[in-house]
Design a protein around this motif. Structure first.
Motif, PDB file in Angstrom:
ATOM      1  N   VAL A 298       0.863  -1.158  -0.186  1.00  0.00           N
ATOM      2  CA  VAL A 298       0.030  -0.027   0.101  1.00  0.00           C
ATOM      3  C   VAL A 298       1.032   1.190   0.025  1.00  0.00           C
ATOM      4  O   VAL A 298       1.574   1.339   0.843  1.00  0.00           O
ATOM      5  CB  VAL A 298      -0.963   0.064   1.187  1.00  0.00           C
ATOM      6  N   VAL A 299       0.688   2.020  -0.788  1.00  0.00           N
ATOM      7  CA  VAL A 299       1.424   3.325  -1.014  1.00  0.00           C
ATOM      8  C   VAL A 299       0.745   4.402  -0.887  1.00  0.00           C
ATOM      9  O   VAL A 299      -0.274   4.869  -1.467  1.00  0.00           O
ATOM     10  CB  VAL A 299       2.287   3.359  -2.295  1.00  0.00           C
ATOM     11  N   TYR A 300       1.021   5.490   0.059  1.00  0.00           N
ATOM     12  CA  TYR A 300       0.233   6.697   0.254  1.00  0.00           C
ATOM     13  C   TYR A 300       1.074   7.654  -0.206  1.00  0.00           C
ATOM     14  O   TYR A 300       2.184   8.009  -0.030  1.00  0.00           O
ATOM     15  CB  TYR A 300      -0.048   6.774   1.641  1.00  0.00           C
ATOM     16  N   ILE A 301       0.365   8.739  -0.864  1.00  0.00           N
ATOM     17  CA  ILE A 301       1.000   9.970  -1.806  1.00  0.00           C
ATOM     18  C   ILE A 301       0.503  11.145  -1.103  1.00  0.00           C
ATOM     19  O   ILE A 301      -0.734  11.462  -1.271  1.00  0.00           O
ATOM     20  CB  ILE A 301       0.965   9.654  -2.949  1.00  0.00           C
ATOM     21  N   GLY A 302       1.311  12.055  -0.421  1.00  0.00           N
ATOM     22  CA  GLY A 302       0.920  13.457  -0.222  1.00  0.00           C
ATOM     23  C   GLY A 302       0.537  14.221  -1.292  1.00  0.00           C
ATOM     24  O   GLY A 302       0.807  13.961  -2.631  1.00  0.00           O
ATOM     25  N   GLY A 303      -0.212  15.263  -1.106  1.00  0.00           N
ATOM     26  CA  GLY A 303      -0.465  16.348  -1.908  1.00  0.00           C
ATOM     27  C   GLY A 303       0.332  17.310  -2.305  1.00  0.00           C
ATOM     28  O   GLY A 303       1.760  16.905  -1.903  1.00  0.00           O
ATOM     29  N   THR A 304       0.095  18.376  -3.010  1.00  0.00           N
ATOM     30  CA  THR A 304       1.065  19.390  -3.654  1.00  0.00           C
ATOM     31  C   THR A 304       1.640  20.171  -2.623  1.00  0.00           C
ATOM     32  O   THR A 304       1.199  20.550  -1.632  1.00  0.00           O
ATOM     33  CB  THR A 304       0.425  20.331  -4.546  1.00  0.00           C
ATOM     34  N   VAL A 305       3.010  20.275  -2.576  1.00  0.00           N
ATOM     35  CA  VAL A 305       3.826  21.025  -1.533  1.00  0.00           C
ATOM     36  C   VAL A 305       4.332  22.379  -2.240  1.00  0.00           C
ATOM     37  O   VAL A 305       4.165  23.361  -1.440  1.00  0.00           O
ATOM     38  CB  VAL A 305       5.134  20.311  -1.147  1.00  0.00           C
ATOM     39  N   ASP A 306       4.765  22.495  -3.503  1.00  0.00           N
ATOM     40  CA  ASP A 306       5.328  23.527  -3.883  1.00  0.00           C
ATOM     41  C   ASP A 306       4.345  23.993  -5.267  1.00  0.00           C
ATOM     42  O   ASP A 306       4.130  23.187  -6.167  1.00  0.00           O
ATOM     43  CB  ASP A 306       6.609  23.371  -4.597  1.00  0.00           C
ATOM     44  N   PHE A 307       3.660  25.425  -5.154  1.00  0.00           N
ATOM     45  CA  PHE A 307       2.771  25.672  -6.313  1.00  0.00           C
ATOM     46  C   PHE A 307       3.516  26.578  -7.342  1.00  0.00           C
ATOM     47  O   PHE A 307       2.585  27.250  -7.879  1.00  0.00           O
ATOM     48  CB  PHE A 307       1.589  26.566  -5.476  1.00  0.00           C
ATOM     49  N   SER A 308       4.555  26.689  -7.249  1.00  0.00           N
ATOM     50  CA  SER A 308       5.288  27.662  -8.299  1.00  0.00           C
ATOM     51  C   SER A 308       5.304  26.659  -9.400  1.00  0.00           C
ATOM     52  O   SER A 308       5.253  25.532  -9.346  1.00  0.00           O
ATOM     53  CB  SER A 308       6.711  27.820  -7.766  1.00  0.00           C
ATOM     54  N   LEU A 309       5.549  27.534 -10.687  1.00  0.00           N
ATOM     55  CA  LEU A 309       5.615  26.633 -11.840  1.00  0.00           C
ATOM     56  C   LEU A 309       7.133  26.600 -12.290  1.00  0.00           C
ATOM     57  O   LEU A 309       7.204  25.470 -13.422  1.00  0.00           O
ATOM     58  CB  LEU A 309       4.926  27.719 -13.056  1.00  0.00           C
ATOM     59  N   THR A 310       7.810  26.935 -11.668  1.00  0.00           N
ATOM     60  CA  THR A 310       9.295  26.223 -11.960  1.00  0.00           C
ATOM     61  C   THR A 310       9.743  25.306 -11.050  1.00  0.00           C
ATOM     62  O   THR A 310       9.471  25.311  -9.984  1.00  0.00           O
ATOM     63  CB  THR A 310      10.366  27.542 -11.407  1.00  0.00           C
ATOM     64  N   THR A 315       9.460  17.512  -5.732  1.00  0.00           N
ATOM     65  CA  THR A 315       8.828  16.639  -6.573  1.00  0.00           C
ATOM     66  C   THR A 315       7.323  16.833  -6.477  1.00  0.00           C
ATOM     67  O   THR A 315       6.847  16.467  -7.562  1.00  0.00           O
ATOM     68  CB  THR A 315       8.972  15.051  -6.186  1.00  0.00           C
ATOM     69  N   HIS A 316       6.698  17.131  -5.464  1.00  0.00           N
ATOM     70  CA  HIS A 316       5.317  17.406  -5.538  1.00  0.00           C
ATOM     71  C   HIS A 316       4.995  18.831  -5.733  1.00  0.00           C
ATOM     72  O   HIS A 316       4.352  19.342  -4.873  1.00  0.00           O
ATOM     73  CB  HIS A 316       4.821  16.587  -4.255  1.00  0.00           C
ATOM     74  N   ASP A 317       5.128  19.084  -6.939  1.00  0.00           N
ATOM     75  CA  ASP A 317       4.498  20.368  -7.325  1.00  0.00           C
ATOM     76  C   ASP A 317       3.643  20.634  -8.458  1.00  0.00           C
ATOM     77  O   ASP A 317       3.251  19.594  -9.196  1.00  0.00           O
ATOM     78  CB  ASP A 317       5.863  21.343  -7.524  1.00  0.00           C
ATOM     79  N   MET A 318       3.680  21.982  -9.054  1.00  0.00           N
ATOM     80  CA  MET A 318       2.785  22.115 -10.037  1.00  0.00           C
ATOM     81  C   MET A 318       3.266  21.207 -11.575  1.00  0.00           C
ATOM     82  O   MET A 318       2.573  21.168 -12.395  1.00  0.00           O
ATOM     83  CB  MET A 318       2.396  23.519 -10.430  1.00  0.00           C
ATOM     84  N   THR A 319       4.577  21.118 -11.630  1.00  0.00           N
ATOM     85  CA  THR A 319       4.935  20.645 -12.848  1.00  0.00           C
ATOM     86  C   THR A 319       4.502  19.284 -12.884  1.00  0.00           C
ATOM     87  O   THR A 319       4.315  18.527 -13.776  1.00  0.00           O
ATOM     88  CB  THR A 319       6.533  20.774 -12.842  1.00  0.00           C
ATOM     89  N   SER A 320       4.970  18.550 -11.818  1.00  0.00           N
ATOM     90  CA  SER A 320       4.331  17.059 -11.545  1.00  0.00           C
ATOM     91  C   SER A 320       2.959  16.864 -11.761  1.00  0.00           C
ATOM     92  O   SER A 320       2.407  15.990 -12.482  1.00  0.00           O
ATOM     93  CB  SER A 320       4.729  16.413 -10.280  1.00  0.00           C
ATOM     94  N   ASN A 321       2.060  17.839 -11.269  1.00  0.00           N
ATOM     95  CA  ASN A 321       0.691  17.678 -11.491  1.00  0.00           C
ATOM     96  C   ASN A 321       0.199  17.961 -12.818  1.00  0.00           C
ATOM     97  O   ASN A 321      -0.802  17.093 -13.232  1.00  0.00           O
ATOM     98  CB  ASN A 321      -0.141  18.934 -10.759  1.00  0.00           C
ATOM     99  N   LEU A 322       0.894  18.744 -13.658  1.00  0.00           N
ATOM    100  CA  LEU A 322       0.535  19.120 -14.853  1.00  0.00           C
ATOM    101  C   LEU A 322       0.825  17.617 -15.890  1.00  0.00           C
ATOM    102  O   LEU A 322       0.170  17.196 -16.672  1.00  0.00           O
ATOM    103  CB  LEU A 322       1.049  20.188 -15.502  1.00  0.00           C
ATOM    104  N   HIS A 323       2.015  17.016 -15.484  1.00  0.00           N
ATOM    105  CA  HIS A 323       2.195  15.806 -16.078  1.00  0.00           C
ATOM    106  C   HIS A 323       1.136  14.663 -16.038  1.00  0.00           C
ATOM    107  O   HIS A 323       0.971  14.038 -16.654  1.00  0.00           O
ATOM    108  CB  HIS A 323       3.699  15.376 -15.601  1.00  0.00           C
ATOM    109  N   GLY A 324       0.663  14.564 -14.328  1.00  0.00           N
ATOM    110  CA  GLY A 324      -0.124  13.514 -14.252  1.00  0.00           C
ATOM    111  C   GLY A 324      -1.520  13.857 -14.976  1.00  0.00           C
ATOM    112  O   GLY A 324      -2.126  12.957 -15.316  1.00  0.00           O
ATOM    113  N   ILE A 325      -1.706  15.311 -15.106  1.00  0.00           N
ATOM    114  CA  ILE A 325      -3.118  15.522 -16.105  1.00  0.00           C
ATOM    115  C   ILE A 325      -3.028  15.197 -17.387  1.00  0.00           C
ATOM    116  O   ILE A 325      -3.552  14.545 -18.142  1.00  0.00           O
ATOM    117  CB  ILE A 325      -3.609  16.765 -15.842  1.00  0.00           C
ATOM    118  N   ALA A 326      -1.691  15.549 -18.167  1.00  0.00           N
ATOM    119  CA  ALA A 326      -1.329  15.284 -19.445  1.00  0.00           C
ATOM    120  C   ALA A 326      -1.266  13.780 -19.858  1.00  0.00           C
ATOM    121  O   ALA A 326      -1.670  13.309 -20.733  1.00  0.00           O
ATOM    122  CB  ALA A 326      -0.188  15.858 -19.577  1.00  0.00           C
ATOM    123  N   ASP A 327      -0.911  12.795 -18.540  1.00  0.00           N
ATOM    124  CA  ASP A 327      -0.717  11.319 -18.831  1.00  0.00           C
ATOM    125  C   ASP A 327      -2.130  10.640 -19.510  1.00  0.00           C
ATOM    126  O   ASP A 327      -2.070   9.969 -20.152  1.00  0.00           O
ATOM    127  CB  ASP A 327      -0.361  10.786 -17.659  1.00  0.00           C
TER     128      ASP A 327
END
Length: 519
Positions: A298-310, A315-327
């Motif tokens: 069982v793996v538990y994954i926390g939410g977004t930590v860094d909300f900047s676009l750079t 690792t848990h930032d907006m760049t990673s989030n956008l990749h997740g949606i694009a996938d």
């Protein structure tokens, strides 16, 4: 505060939301019951005829009229009233069957029409916005500002009230699906062509295009905006610093890092309660159950930590989030610039590998916010043996769900974050539970109080207490997966950037670009 609203899923009934599939299923059951009643009615008629023959009623006078006072007559009367009752029940069942079929057809058509008109209206509005920004930018900006101000003033000047309104969440979902129409309008693409092409371009496709453009800018200009990079994972130590001793992945042995025993989660409430918080600690928690030779994870994954676009070290930032949606976009496999997957997902894969998981091991993934996107992404990978996933407050409406792998998506009506994935598409594998959690007229300290993990934990407890058939089935799947014993837990910190002096840690399959793009 609202009750749970359950929609989607592959089977079950009892939803508080209207589900046309359930209406038709109930209609089919009523139709079958009406057929049974028709058979009973015919049986009553036949038995009455036989009774008349046995009694030898004279001159064709029915036994129920000729001799209703003797035992045979009383039996005939009982048969007659039984037949009448069955006939009425059969007629009512047939009438209700027709009504349910008609309601399902009308509701389905109305729902599709409403969604279609809303989508078309959003496309036209987005195109007009882009067109206005191109031909009369000052007037358009002024109109946008005036409209926004009017909306805020209508709610007493409270911006938080606007952000936490369920209507704002619906607006966000339609807005992110219509970004391509804004661009088309600005480029003066004819409206009919823009809406026709835009029907197949929604939030995931827009996210993929944005990442591709950012990747090209990164190559040309050295920009780090939305440009991902390599990741590594490490274990936290008691004083909060990261223990960098985790080296390359080795064969599974007792030497794998353990932080102590943990009891198996008893339900969805326990799963959500164990998701790491975004307080600067470990973003990933891994639990192992079962024997060493036959483990379950069982793996538990926390939410977004860094909300900047750079893209930085987090690792848990907006760049990673956008990749997740694009996938979730099919065209993302064609993107030749930028990383194949987000840093958050690659960090989770690396943490699982470091903890001892091997390809083929069964996994249950659980995440909040951006972590929910990662959990859904893992479940979509055909090369991983993910048996189920849970997303709380994650934008997973467009997530591709593999057959037989349920995704429980918990979303609050006032939370706009799930809407950032767009309106999405229906999926038999995605079971969505929604609920209103904010009191009208109450002030909250948080900007997005409905998105807080603490409130999702409350909703998870209600899910555990629910007798809704699909929720019971999902809880049963979790219980069967983890068992009722104890497991072993490790926590991991993901960091973007290579590990100096050490080779990159292994990742749980897939580790090659071709395999990653196959998701």
């Amino acid at each position: 505060m609202g009750e749970l609203t359950v929609s989607g899923g592959s089977s079950g009934a009892g939803s508080t939301a209207v589900d046309t599939a359930e209406l038709f299923a109930e209609a089919a059951r009523l139709g079958a019951f009406a057929s049974v009643l028709d058979g009973w009615r015919a049986a009553f008629v036949e038995q009455s005829r036989r009774l008349d023959v046995v009694a030898g009623s004279a001159a064709g006078v029915p036994l129920t009229l000729a001799r209703s006072s003797d035992p045979l007559g009383e039996a005939a009367v009982e048969l007659m009233w039984g037949r009448v009752a069955v006939e009425r029940a059969s007629d009512h069942a047939a009438e209700l069957h027709r009504a349910l079929v008609e309601a399902g057809e009308r509701y389905g058509a109305s729902e599709a029409s409403i969604e279609g008109y809303a989508r078309l209206g959003g496309q036209i509005g987005a195109w007009m916005l882009g067109f206005g920004l191109r031909v009369m930018p000052i007037v358009t900006v002024q109109a946008i500002a005036a409209g926004a101000a009017a909306i805020v003033l209508e709610r007493g000047g409270d911006l938080d009230a606007v952000l936490n309104d369920p209507e704002f969440a619906a607006f966000v979902a339609n807005a992110v699906d219509s970004l391509d129409e804004v661009v088309a309008g600005a480029l003066l693409v004819p409206l009919p062509l823009a809406t026709a092409v835009g029907e197949g371009i929604r939030a995931p496709e827009s996210a993929s295009a944005l990442l591709g453009a950012a990747g090209l800018f990164g190559v040309a200009l050295g920009s780090r905006v939305l440009v991902d990079g390599p990741v590594r994972v490490s274990r936290p130590i008691p004083d909060g610093r990261a223990d960098q001793s985790a080296g390359p992945r080795v064969s599974r042995t007792d030497a794998h890092p353990l932080e102590g025993p943990v009891s198996a989660p008893a339900g969805v409430g326990d799963l959500v309660d164990r998701i790491p918080t975004t307080d600067g600690g470990a973003q990933i928690r891994v639990e192992r159950y079962g024997e060493l030779g036959d483990p379950r994870w069982v793996v538990y994954i926390g939410g977004t930590v860094d909300f900047s676009l750079t893209a930085g070290t987090e690792t848990h930032d907006m760049t990673s989030n956008l990749h997740g949606i694009a996938d979730d976009a099919a065209i993302d496999a064609l993107r030749f610039a930028g990383a194949e997957s987000g840093a958050g997902e690659r960090a989770v894969r690396a943490a699982l590998a470091e903890a001892g998981a091997e390809p083929g091991d069964p996994i249950l993934s659980v995440g909040h916010s951006g972590g929910g996107v990662v959990a859904a992404g893992l479940a979509a990978d055909p090369e991983l043996n993910v048996v189920a996933a849970v997303s709380v407050g994650g934008p997973v409406a467009s997530a591709e769900i593999r057959e037989g792998v349920p995704l429980l998506s918990v979303e609050h009506a006032e939370d706009p974050v799930p809407a950032t994935g767009g309106t999405g598409h229906p999926s038999p594998g995605r079971l969505t539970v929604s609920r209103s959690v904010l009191e009208e007229g109450t002030g909250y300290d948080e900007v997005l109080p409905a998105h807080g993990l603490v409130r999702y934990r409350e909703t998870a407890q209600l899910i555990d207490a629910s007798e809704e058939e699909r929720l019971v089935a999902f809880r049963r799947r979790v219980a069967e997966f983890t068992g009722d014993g104890t497991g072993e837990m490790t926590r991991w910190i993901g960091t973007r950037g290579p590990d100096p002096g050490e080779p990159d840690p292994g990742e749980l399959s897939p580790s090659s670009p071709d395999a990653a793009r196959a998701r």
